[in-house]
Design a protein around this motif. Structure first.
Motif, PDB file in Angstrom:
ATOM      1  N   ILE A 251       0.832  -1.203   0.000  1.00 18.30           N
ATOM      2  CA  ILE A 251       0.000   0.000   0.000  1.00 18.30           C
ATOM      3  C   ILE A 251       0.868   1.255   0.000  1.00 18.30           C
ATOM      4  O   ILE A 251       1.992   1.259   0.501  1.00 18.30           O
ATOM      5  CB  ILE A 251      -0.967   0.037   1.200  1.00 18.30           C
ATOM      6  N   THR A 252       0.335   2.322  -0.560  1.00 12.59           N
ATOM      7  CA  THR A 252       1.029   3.607  -0.584  1.00 12.59           C
ATOM      8  C   THR A 252       0.189   4.712   0.044  1.00 12.59           C
ATOM      9  O   THR A 252       0.637   5.845   0.171  1.00 12.59           O
ATOM     10  CB  THR A 252       1.385   4.010  -2.024  1.00 12.59           C
ATOM     11  N   GLY A 253      -1.047   4.396   0.404  1.00 14.59           N
ATOM     12  CA  GLY A 253      -1.922   5.387   1.016  1.00 14.59           C
ATOM     13  C   GLY A 253      -3.160   4.725   1.576  1.00 14.59           C
ATOM     14  O   GLY A 253      -3.329   3.504   1.486  1.00 14.59           O
ATOM     15  N   VAL A 254      -4.043   5.533   2.169  1.00 19.46           N
ATOM     16  CA  VAL A 254      -5.283   5.030   2.751  1.00 19.46           C
ATOM     17  C   VAL A 254      -6.428   5.984   2.417  1.00 19.46           C
ATOM     18  O   VAL A 254      -6.174   7.151   2.088  1.00 19.46           O
ATOM     19  CB  VAL A 254      -5.153   4.890   4.289  1.00 19.46           C
ATOM     20  N   PRO A 255      -7.683   5.522   2.470  1.00 18.18           N
ATOM     21  CA  PRO A 255      -8.073   4.143   2.769  1.00 18.18           C
ATOM     22  C   PRO A 255      -7.839   3.219   1.578  1.00 18.18           C
ATOM     23  O   PRO A 255      -8.061   3.600   0.430  1.00 18.18           O
ATOM     24  CB  PRO A 255      -9.567   4.270   3.071  1.00 18.18           C
ATOM     25  N   THR A 256      -7.384   2.021   1.891  1.00 18.54           N
ATOM     26  CA  THR A 256      -7.146   0.998   0.881  1.00 18.54           C
ATOM     27  C   THR A 256      -7.863  -0.267   1.314  1.00 18.54           C
ATOM     28  O   THR A 256      -7.898  -0.586   2.502  1.00 18.54           O
ATOM     29  CB  THR A 256      -5.642   0.713   0.727  1.00 18.54           C
ATOM     30  N   MET A 257      -8.441  -0.974   0.357  1.00 21.33           N
ATOM     31  CA  MET A 257      -9.109  -2.236   0.661  1.00 21.33           C
ATOM     32  C   MET A 257      -8.402  -3.388  -0.045  1.00 21.33           C
ATOM     33  O   MET A 257      -7.851  -3.211  -1.144  1.00 21.33           O
ATOM     34  CB  MET A 257     -10.581  -2.178   0.247  1.00 21.33           C
ATOM     35  N   VAL A 258      -8.410  -4.540   0.612  1.00 20.60           N
ATOM     36  CA  VAL A 258      -7.807  -5.748   0.038  1.00 20.60           C
ATOM     37  C   VAL A 258      -8.805  -6.886   0.220  1.00 20.60           C
ATOM     38  O   VAL A 258      -9.292  -7.127   1.328  1.00 20.60           O
ATOM     39  CB  VAL A 258      -6.474  -6.116   0.731  1.00 20.60           C
ATOM     40  N   VAL A 259      -9.115  -7.574  -0.869  1.00 22.55           N
ATOM     41  CA  VAL A 259     -10.070  -8.683  -0.821  1.00 22.55           C
ATOM     42  C   VAL A 259      -9.323 -10.007  -0.925  1.00 22.55           C
ATOM     43  O   VAL A 259      -8.589 -10.251  -1.886  1.00 22.55           O
ATOM     44  CB  VAL A 259     -11.121  -8.576  -1.945  1.00 22.55           C
ATOM     45  N   ASN A 260      -9.506 -10.809   0.101  1.00 18.93           N
ATOM     46  CA  ASN A 260      -8.967 -12.178   0.183  1.00 18.93           C
ATOM     47  C   ASN A 260      -7.458 -12.252  -0.032  1.00 18.93           C
ATOM     48  O   ASN A 260      -6.948 -13.251  -0.557  1.00 18.93           O
ATOM     49  CB  ASN A 260      -9.695 -13.096  -0.805  1.00 18.93           C
ATOM     50  N   GLY A 261      -6.770 -11.198   0.355  1.00 22.77           N
ATOM     51  CA  GLY A 261      -5.314 -11.189   0.240  1.00 22.77           C
ATOM     52  C   GLY A 261      -4.801 -11.155  -1.184  1.00 22.77           C
ATOM     53  O   GLY A 261      -3.610 -11.334  -1.428  1.00 22.77           O
ATOM     54  N   LYS A 262      -5.707 -10.882  -2.152  1.00 21.37           N
ATOM     55  CA  LYS A 262      -5.336 -10.953  -3.565  1.00 21.37           C
ATOM     56  C   LYS A 262      -5.512  -9.645  -4.322  1.00 21.37           C
ATOM     57  O   LYS A 262      -4.707  -9.315  -5.199  1.00 21.37           O
ATOM     58  CB  LYS A 262      -6.169 -12.023  -4.274  1.00 21.37           C
ATOM     59  N   TYR A 263      -6.583  -8.922  -4.025  1.00 20.47           N
ATOM     60  CA  TYR A 263      -6.948  -7.764  -4.833  1.00 20.47           C
ATOM     61  C   TYR A 263      -6.923  -6.486  -3.995  1.00 20.47           C
ATOM     62  O   TYR A 263      -7.621  -6.391  -2.983  1.00 20.47           O
ATOM     63  CB  TYR A 263      -8.336  -7.961  -5.440  1.00 20.47           C
ATOM     64  N   ARG A 264      -6.142  -5.510  -4.433  1.00 22.55           N
ATOM     65  CA  ARG A 264      -5.998  -4.250  -3.705  1.00 22.55           C
ATOM     66  C   ARG A 264      -6.552  -3.090  -4.525  1.00 22.55           C
ATOM     67  O   ARG A 264      -6.307  -3.008  -5.729  1.00 22.55           O
ATOM     68  CB  ARG A 264      -4.517  -3.983  -3.412  1.00 22.55           C
ATOM     69  N   PHE A 265      -7.304  -2.209  -3.880  1.00 26.16           N
ATOM     70  CA  PHE A 265      -7.826  -1.026  -4.560  1.00 26.16           C
ATOM     71  C   PHE A 265      -8.128   0.048  -3.532  1.00 26.16           C
ATOM     72  O   PHE A 265      -8.179  -0.206  -2.327  1.00 26.16           O
ATOM     73  CB  PHE A 265      -9.082  -1.371  -5.365  1.00 26.16           C
TER      74      PHE A 265
END
Length: 213
Positions: A168-182
């Motif tokens: 991650i480089t900032g927040v808020p950030t979400m991660v689904v199932n340890g695979k997908y970051r957005f």
């Protein structure tokens, strides 16, 4: 000859159109991690929100994400992880982990956010935190003892390692199932971020069912 020139022009135009379409194709609103991160609860689809109490965007996200979290199905595990980039990030992150460990985070989370975002309290030293949290019904001495405990220091290290793995480089950030970051920006907005999370959760649920058959 004239027909050859026309044919060549049509081919060139067709190729140009294909190139233009490829260039205009929208990028995926999420990043698929090259090294998936292990989830906290095996067998459940994990949704992580990385945040910071000092982040105004995270604060504005609260009234949007909280009702969504309350309606998540039983096969989804939602988890907040404090992002730590040094200074007040680390102090606030350790406070969150302390409150979570004490089992009172859900009772005072909104109050802490409001104190920092609206009342402009810094809450960067354990003493400042303890004094404020005492006004919210949190035992001051217990908070300080837990804050400085070996167990919390271990959780701080773990949270930092997870943030690195999520890249991650900032927040808020979400991660689904340890695979997908957005994040909210890449998703197109707060509501769109949650819609994307729903889509990815369903994708993972379908994949799990297929693997089980």
């Amino acid at each position: 000859m004239r027909n050859l020139i026309i044919s060549a022009a049509l081919v060139a135009a067709s190729l140009f159109g294909m190139t233009a379409q490829a260039a205009e194709a929208p990028a995926a609103p999420y990043v698929e991690l090259s090294n998936p991160v292990q989830v906290a609860v095996p067998g459940k689809i994990e949704v992580v929100e990385l945040f910071w109490y000092g982040c105004p965007h995270c604060y504005k996200f609260e009234p949007v994400i909280n009702p969504w979290v309350e309606k998540l199905p039983s096969d989804v595990n939602f988890k907040r992880i404090p992002a730590m980039f040094g200074g007040p990030w680390d102090a606030h992150g350790q406070m969150f982990l302390t409150l979570e460990s004490m089992g009172v985070e859900h009772k005072v989370h909104a109050a802490v956010f409001k104190a920092i975002q609206e009342e402009h309290k810094k809450l960067v030293t354990p003493e400042e935190m303890a004094e404020f949290l005492a006004t919210q019904g949190v035992d001051k001495d217990k908070f300080l003892a837990t804050f400085n405990s070996f167990a919390i220091k271990g959780q701080v290290t773990q949270a930092r390692e997870l943030a690195k793995k999520y890249e991650i480089t900032g927040v808020p950030t979400m991660v689904v199932n340890g695979k997908y970051r957005f994040d909210i920006g890449s998703a197109g907005g707060a509501e769109q971020a949650l819609q994307l999370a729903d889509k990815l959760v369903e994708q993972e649920r379908a994949a799990n069912k297929a693997a089980a058959n």
